[in-house]
Design a protein around this motif. Structure first.
Motif, PDB file in Angstrom:
ATOM      1  N   GLY A   1       0.812  -1.227   0.000  1.00  0.00           N
ATOM      2  CA  GLY A   1       0.000   0.000   0.000  1.00  0.00           C
ATOM      3  C   GLY A   1       0.834   1.261   0.000  1.00  0.00           C
ATOM      4  O   GLY A   1       1.914   1.315  -0.591  1.00  0.00           O
ATOM      5  N   GLY A   2       0.343   2.258   0.689  1.00  0.00           N
ATOM      6  CA  GLY A   2       0.991   3.562   0.716  1.00  0.00           C
ATOM      7  C   GLY A   2      -0.056   4.617   0.978  1.00  0.00           C
ATOM      8  O   GLY A   2      -1.251   4.318   1.031  1.00  0.00           O
ATOM      9  N   PRO A   3       0.365   5.873   1.140  1.00  0.00           N
ATOM     10  CA  PRO A   3      -0.616   6.935   1.358  1.00  0.00           C
ATOM     11  C   PRO A   3      -1.512   7.097   0.131  1.00  0.00           C
ATOM     12  O   PRO A   3      -1.141   6.665  -0.968  1.00  0.00           O
ATOM     13  CB  PRO A   3       0.238   8.185   1.565  1.00  0.00           C
ATOM     14  CG  PRO A   3       1.644   7.767   1.540  1.00  0.00           C
ATOM     15  CD  PRO A   3       1.727   6.350   1.096  1.00  0.00           C
TER      16      PRO A   3
ATOM     17  N   GLU B   1       2.949   7.204  -4.202  1.00  0.00           N
ATOM     18  CA  GLU B   1       4.006   6.754  -3.281  1.00  0.00           C
ATOM     19  C   GLU B   1       3.569   5.401  -2.741  1.00  0.00           C
ATOM     20  O   GLU B   1       2.695   5.318  -1.883  1.00  0.00           O
ATOM     21  CB  GLU B   1       4.196   7.769  -2.154  1.00  0.00           C
ATOM     22  CG  GLU B   1       5.386   7.450  -1.274  1.00  0.00           C
ATOM     23  CD  GLU B   1       5.620   8.518  -0.201  1.00  0.00           C
ATOM     24  OE1 GLU B   1       5.216   9.669  -0.420  1.00  0.00           O
ATOM     25  OE2 GLU B   1       6.186   8.168   0.845  1.00  0.00           O
ATOM     26  N   VAL B   2       4.114   4.364  -3.302  1.00  0.00           N
ATOM     27  CA  VAL B   2       3.681   3.015  -2.936  1.00  0.00           C
ATOM     28  C   VAL B   2       4.852   2.242  -2.318  1.00  0.00           C
ATOM     29  O   VAL B   2       6.015   2.640  -2.451  1.00  0.00           O
ATOM     30  CB  VAL B   2       3.129   2.253  -4.155  1.00  0.00           C
ATOM     31  CG1 VAL B   2       1.790   2.831  -4.590  1.00  0.00           C
ATOM     32  CG2 VAL B   2       4.107   2.294  -5.315  1.00  0.00           C
TER      33      VAL B   2
ATOM     34  N   GLY C   1      12.436   7.648  -7.467  1.00  0.00           N
ATOM     35  CA  GLY C   1      13.298   7.395  -6.311  1.00  0.00           C
ATOM     36  C   GLY C   1      12.834   6.177  -5.549  1.00  0.00           C
ATOM     37  O   GLY C   1      11.626   5.913  -5.474  1.00  0.00           O
ATOM     38  N   ILE C   2      13.762   5.423  -5.013  1.00  0.00           N
ATOM     39  CA  ILE C   2      13.415   4.264  -4.177  1.00  0.00           C
ATOM     40  C   ILE C   2      14.129   4.414  -2.839  1.00  0.00           C
ATOM     41  O   ILE C   2      15.347   4.660  -2.793  1.00  0.00           O
ATOM     42  CB  ILE C   2      13.803   2.934  -4.862  1.00  0.00           C
ATOM     43  CG1 ILE C   2      13.039   2.789  -6.194  1.00  0.00           C
ATOM     44  CG2 ILE C   2      13.510   1.753  -3.947  1.00  0.00           C
ATOM     45  CD1 ILE C   2      13.346   1.518  -6.962  1.00  0.00           C
TER      46      ILE C   2
ATOM     47  N   PHE D   1      10.606  -1.270   1.201  1.00  0.00           N
ATOM     48  CA  PHE D   1      10.940  -0.186   0.281  1.00  0.00           C
ATOM     49  C   PHE D   1       9.695   0.636  -0.036  1.00  0.00           C
ATOM     50  O   PHE D   1       8.579   0.104  -0.042  1.00  0.00           O
ATOM     51  CB  PHE D   1      11.463  -0.737  -1.055  1.00  0.00           C
ATOM     52  CG  PHE D   1      12.771  -1.464  -0.944  1.00  0.00           C
ATOM     53  CD1 PHE D   1      13.971  -0.770  -1.015  1.00  0.00           C
ATOM     54  CD2 PHE D   1      12.801  -2.831  -0.784  1.00  0.00           C
ATOM     55  CE1 PHE D   1      15.184  -1.438  -0.924  1.00  0.00           C
ATOM     56  CE2 PHE D   1      14.017  -3.516  -0.686  1.00  0.00           C
ATOM     57  CZ  PHE D   1      15.206  -2.819  -0.753  1.00  0.00           C
ATOM     58  N   ARG D   2       9.919   1.911  -0.308  1.00  0.00           N
ATOM     59  CA  ARG D   2       8.836   2.726  -0.863  1.00  0.00           C
ATOM     60  C   ARG D   2       9.408   3.511  -2.022  1.00  0.00           C
ATOM     61  O   ARG D   2      10.623   3.721  -2.109  1.00  0.00           O
ATOM     62  CB  ARG D   2       8.223   3.642   0.195  1.00  0.00           C
ATOM     63  CG  ARG D   2       9.163   4.649   0.763  1.00  0.00           C
ATOM     64  CD  ARG D   2       8.553   5.383   1.949  1.00  0.00           C
ATOM     65  NE  ARG D   2       9.609   6.017   2.716  1.00  0.00           N
ATOM     66  CZ  ARG D   2      10.124   7.202   2.421  1.00  0.00           C
ATOM     67  NH1 ARG D   2       9.673   7.879   1.393  1.00  0.00           N
ATOM     68  NH2 ARG D   2      11.097   7.716   3.146  1.00  0.00           N
ATOM     69  N   THR D   3       8.520   3.918  -2.901  1.00  0.00           N
ATOM     70  CA  THR D   3       8.974   4.647  -4.080  1.00  0.00           C
ATOM     71  C   THR D   3       8.058   5.814  -4.369  1.00  0.00           C
ATOM     72  O   THR D   3       6.889   5.809  -3.952  1.00  0.00           O
ATOM     73  CB  THR D   3       9.022   3.718  -5.313  1.00  0.00           C
ATOM     74  OG1 THR D   3       9.635   4.400  -6.392  1.00  0.00           O
ATOM     75  CG2 THR D   3       7.624   3.294  -5.746  1.00  0.00           C
TER      76      THR D   3
END
Lengths: 146, 141
Positions: free
Chosen positions: A52-54, A64-65, A107-108, A131-133
């Motif tokens: 997930g992500g915001p 942003e996942v 970006g990661i 990780f998030r990207t």
């Protein structure tokens, strides 16, 4: 073409970096969303989960996942599993902006560092990286490119 | 607790040392208000997270807490955490009344409740922003 989940694009990044092979029956076998257990797959697996992500931006094609990369080593094979975790970290973290399949990855980042979770019931070490990207999908019905 | 502006007048009416004391009172007053805002924001994260926490004995969900810290170089931080002493008391999963599996549940993809806190944090972001903005707009100096 539909936008891939981060897990699938990250899998392609790892395959390109030589970290493992998708659904291989020997060596380091990479999987998506479900960790295999038993024949024909080896103990040494890398499984990627979308976490997930915001909420994504409603106006711009910007997301942003996040993913978790879970490494399972051989029986009592902690050290090799950790080395593989380090290779995954090196392959993804701080990667130059690039387009993978149709999505632009700007970006990661990592949430936390490499983390040992436990030994499973078969004494195989489980190690996790998060990780998030920030990424820009190529298309979307209502949203605009940046 | 926020302090009144009367103390500021007392401070400024004295010598230099007392002036800085008066400024400290202002800072304390603002810091106290910001701590209250940070606490409210942390409580919102817990409100959004609790529904994602798997419940067996209830020990994990009852171990949530918000910790507010004021640190010199970081400012005021609000940390939401699960694990440690639980308000559920001693349970089958936490026989000593201490939850030691909060991190494992959060990080184990094969476990129900995977990423429970991350989900709550992500879902609360807009509400937290609103709480911070409203709180900062209403600061009393």
């Amino acid at each position: 073409m539909a936008t891939n989940p981060f897990s699938i694009d990250a899998k392609d990044m790892l395959v390109t970096a030589g970290v493992g092979t998708f659904a291989a029956t020997s060596g380091w076998s990479i999987h998506i969303s479900k960790e295999p257990d038993g024949s024909p797959f080896p103990n040494t697996t890398i499984t990627i989960y979308d976490t997930g992500g915001p909420g994504p931006n409603p106006k711009w094609l910007l997301e942003e996942v996040s993913i978790q990369v879970r490494i399972r080593g051989d029986v009592n094979g902690f050290q090799n599993a950790w080395i593989k975790a380090q290779a995954i970290k090196d392959a993804l973290l701080g990667k130059d902006p690039s387009t993978v399949n149709t999505t632009r990855y700007t970006g990661i980042y990592m949430d936390g560092d490499i983390s040992f979770l436990m030994y499973d019931d078969s004494n195989r070490p489980i190690i996790a990286l998060n990780f998030r990207t920030i990424r820009e999908p190529a298309s979307g019905t209502n949203r605009e490119s940046l | 607790m926020a302090k009144s502006g009367i103390a500021i007048q007392k401070g400024t009416s004295q010598k230099d040392g007392k002036v800085s004391s008066g400024l400290a009172v202002i800072t304390d007053s603002i810091n106290d208000q910001i701590k209250a805002i940070a606490l409210k924001a942390g409580q919102k994260v817990i409100e959004k997270t609790d529904p994602h926490v798997p419940v067996d004995t209830g020990a994990l969900v009852q171990s949530s807490r918000v910790t507010i810290r004021a640190e010199k170089n970081l400012g005021i931080t609000s940390t939401v955490s699960y694990g440690g002493p639980t308000r559920a008391g001693a349970t089958r999963n936490a026989p000593t009344g201490n939850v030691d599996y909060a991190g494992l549940v959060h990080e184990d993809a094969n476990h129900r409740g995977f990423k429970y806190l991350q989900k709550g944090r992500d879902e609360s972001l807009e509400d937290v922003k609103a709480i911070l903005l409203e709180g900062l707009r209403n600061l009393k100096v």
